[in-house]
Design a protein around this motif. Structure first.
Motif, PDB file in Angstrom:
ATOM      1  N   HIS A 148       0.837  -1.203   0.000  1.00  0.00           N
ATOM      2  CA  HIS A 148       0.000   0.000   0.000  1.00  0.00           C
ATOM      3  C   HIS A 148       0.870   1.250   0.000  1.00  0.00           C
ATOM      4  O   HIS A 148       0.635   2.205  -0.755  1.00  0.00           O
ATOM      5  N   ASP A 149       1.902   1.253   0.853  1.00  0.00           N
ATOM      6  CA  ASP A 149       2.828   2.385   0.901  1.00  0.00           C
ATOM      7  C   ASP A 149       3.578   2.534  -0.428  1.00  0.00           C
ATOM      8  O   ASP A 149       3.820   3.652  -0.892  1.00  0.00           O
ATOM      9  N   ARG A 150       3.908   1.413  -1.048  1.00  0.00           N
ATOM     10  CA  ARG A 150       4.682   1.424  -2.293  1.00  0.00           C
ATOM     11  C   ARG A 150       3.881   2.030  -3.447  1.00  0.00           C
ATOM     12  O   ARG A 150       4.401   2.816  -4.236  1.00  0.00           O
ATOM     13  N   VAL A 151       2.601   1.660  -3.544  1.00  0.00           N
ATOM     14  CA  VAL A 151       1.805   2.105  -4.696  1.00  0.00           C
ATOM     15  C   VAL A 151       1.080   3.416  -4.450  1.00  0.00           C
ATOM     16  O   VAL A 151       0.604   4.045  -5.410  1.00  0.00           O
ATOM     17  N   ALA A 152       0.990   3.842  -3.188  1.00  0.00           N
ATOM     18  CA  ALA A 152       0.182   5.016  -2.845  1.00  0.00           C
ATOM     19  C   ALA A 152       0.487   6.254  -3.691  1.00  0.00           C
ATOM     20  O   ALA A 152      -0.444   6.968  -4.092  1.00  0.00           O
ATOM     21  N   PRO A 153       1.753   6.549  -4.008  1.00  0.00           N
ATOM     22  CA  PRO A 153       2.017   7.747  -4.819  1.00  0.00           C
ATOM     23  C   PRO A 153       1.523   7.642  -6.256  1.00  0.00           C
ATOM     24  O   PRO A 153       1.464   8.652  -6.959  1.00  0.00           O
ATOM     25  N   TYR A 154       1.173   6.448  -6.698  1.00  0.00           N
ATOM     26  CA  TYR A 154       0.855   6.223  -8.098  1.00  0.00           C
ATOM     27  C   TYR A 154      -0.614   5.891  -8.352  1.00  0.00           C
ATOM     28  O   TYR A 154      -1.023   5.756  -9.513  1.00  0.00           O
ATOM     29  N   ILE A 155      -1.415   5.708  -7.307  1.00  0.00           N
ATOM     30  CA  ILE A 155      -2.814   5.326  -7.479  1.00  0.00           C
ATOM     31  C   ILE A 155      -3.722   6.310  -6.748  1.00  0.00           C
ATOM     32  O   ILE A 155      -3.257   7.182  -6.010  1.00  0.00           O
ATOM     33  N   HIS A 156      -5.028   6.154  -6.945  1.00  0.00           N
ATOM     34  CA  HIS A 156      -6.016   6.940  -6.211  1.00  0.00           C
ATOM     35  C   HIS A 156      -6.509   6.149  -4.991  1.00  0.00           C
ATOM     36  O   HIS A 156      -6.711   4.930  -5.077  1.00  0.00           O
ATOM     37  N   TYR A 157      -6.685   6.847  -3.875  1.00  0.00           N
ATOM     38  CA  TYR A 157      -7.418   6.279  -2.743  1.00  0.00           C
ATOM     39  C   TYR A 157      -8.894   6.517  -3.069  1.00  0.00           C
ATOM     40  O   TYR A 157      -9.440   7.582  -2.815  1.00  0.00           O
ATOM     41  N   THR A 158      -9.525   5.511  -3.663  1.00  0.00           N
ATOM     42  CA  THR A 158     -10.841   5.711  -4.272  1.00  0.00           C
ATOM     43  C   THR A 158     -11.944   5.862  -3.225  1.00  0.00           C
ATOM     44  O   THR A 158     -11.843   5.333  -2.119  1.00  0.00           O
ATOM     45  N   PRO A 159     -13.029   6.570  -3.581  1.00  0.00           N
ATOM     46  CA  PRO A 159     -14.094   6.824  -2.619  1.00  0.00           C
ATOM     47  C   PRO A 159     -14.978   5.608  -2.383  1.00  0.00           C
ATOM     48  O   PRO A 159     -15.003   4.663  -3.179  1.00  0.00           O
ATOM     49  N   VAL A 160     -15.704   5.646  -1.279  1.00  0.00           N
ATOM     50  CA  VAL A 160     -16.730   4.654  -0.961  1.00  0.00           C
ATOM     51  C   VAL A 160     -18.075   5.372  -0.984  1.00  0.00           C
ATOM     52  O   VAL A 160     -18.288   6.331  -0.245  1.00  0.00           O
ATOM     53  N   TYR A 161     -18.967   4.937  -1.860  1.00  0.00           N
ATOM     54  CA  TYR A 161     -20.272   5.558  -2.031  1.00  0.00           C
ATOM     55  C   TYR A 161     -21.386   4.627  -1.556  1.00  0.00           C
ATOM     56  O   TYR A 161     -21.242   3.405  -1.576  1.00  0.00           O
ATOM     57  N   SER A 162     -22.491   5.234  -1.172  1.00  0.00           N
ATOM     58  CA  SER A 162     -23.726   4.490  -0.902  1.00  0.00           C
ATOM     59  C   SER A 162     -24.856   5.134  -1.691  1.00  0.00           C
ATOM     60  O   SER A 162     -24.789   6.315  -2.039  1.00  0.00           O
ATOM     61  N   SER A 163     -25.885   4.346  -1.963  1.00  0.00           N
ATOM     62  CA  SER A 163     -27.064   4.847  -2.663  1.00  0.00           C
ATOM     63  C   SER A 163     -28.288   4.511  -1.836  1.00  0.00           C
ATOM     64  O   SER A 163     -28.601   3.338  -1.621  1.00  0.00           O
TER      65      SER A 163
END
Length: 316
Positions: A14-29
């Protein structure tokens, strides 16, 4: 790495890829929750780099290579999302990428791979053709193979999506549902649940027309996928041996949905949540609706695996 990823190794990934990816949102409907009779938390990997969770594993695998391995480039086979992930990771590292894709891959995914500067090689739409063509490319180039799912670095990276889901919801989930094709996402999801939310049951979700994981899980013996027939193009591949070993240990069940149910779930998310998801990503919601009584009144996490859709071939 040659063993099942530990919690510490997933955290390191997680630390390794964090600079290169998005911390994506969690949605509800609210409307989908009402129809389903449950509380659903959607982890939106359709907003991830390359439009899919595959960016996590692909990036982790490429970043884990030695300088000597990187100098010779990387190669893989994929119907689309993993292809894009490896192509982007290679581009960011300034190394060559050779991507074998079946000829029936979605055009939007093939165009994206070329857009990341990778060398795309088309092959017949069979697993044997994919593997044979990839081996030929590796023999010719000396590139390092980044397997789309049967690789612990891939599993380690994919596990970070569920880790983020658990962190974001910050309350115990009764279930996490994830689609299963090669098994990288499902095995990684089950490990993250095991390490950080041990009371959460993980369920794999698969199309009826590509049900090798379901049959493998039932028989406890790896059953190869032959002639898959489903709109969920990302799930047409065979379950991998390394993911299967983890799935047998940490996944509670694998459940099925048919293409009509998948298309209906996909359309519902488009209409109710106003976000674009691909057919493979709709499989967990389709499974939930087919098994409403199982999930009624529960807190359910769903990993929306991707949003790369060929708009000329919508199933609704």
């Amino acid at each position: 790495m040659n063993t099942k990823p530990t919690a510490q190794e997933i955290e390191m990934a997680h630390d390794r890829v964090a600079p290169y990816i998005h911390y994506t949102p969690v949605y509800s409907s609210e409307s989908i929750n009402k129809i389903a009779g449950t509380q659903i938390f959607f982890k939106c990997e359709n907003f991830q780099k390359v439009g899919a969770f595959k960016a996590r594993g692909g990036m982790n695998a490429v970043l884990s290579l030695s300088d000597e391995e990187k100098s010779k480039g990387v190669a893989t086979h994929s119907s689309g999302n993993h292809a894009q992930a490896v192509a982007l990771a290679a581009q960011l590292q300034g190394i060559p990428a050779h991507i074998v894709m079946p000829s029936n891959s979605a055009k939007v995914k093939m165009d994206a791979v070329r857009g990341y500067g990778a060398n795309l090689i088309e092959c017949e739409p069979t697993l044997q053709a994919r593997e044979d063509t990839l081996q030929q490319v590796i023999n010719e180039t000396g590139a390092t193979m980044i397997h789309p799912y049967n690789d612990y670095h891939i599993i380690q990276g994919q596990a970070t999506a569920a880790k983020e889901l658990i962190e974001s919801v910050n309350e115990p989930l009764d279930y996490i549902l994830a689609p299963v094709g090669g098994g990288g996402l499902l095995s990684g999801t089950s490990l993250s649940a095991h390490y950080w939310s041990n009371s959460t049951k993980v369920i794999g979700c698969e199309p009826e027309g590509a049900d090798d994981a379901f049959r493998s899980f039932q028989t406890k013996t790896l059953v190869p996928m032959v002639k898959p027939d489903t709109i969920a193009d990302g799930l047409r591949t065979s379950l991998g041996e390394k993911p299967f070993d983890i799935i047998k240990e940490h996944v509670s069940a694998i459940l099925l949905a048919n293409d009509n149910e998948i298309a209906a779930a996909m359309k519902m998310v488009w209409e109710r949540m106003k976000i674009i998801i691909e057919p493979s990503a709709a499989v967990p919601l389709a499974v939930l609706f087919r098994n409403k009584s199982l999930f009624e009144g529960k807190k359910v996490g769903i990993i929306i695996s991707g949003g790369n859709v060929d708009l000329a071939s919508l199933p609704f």
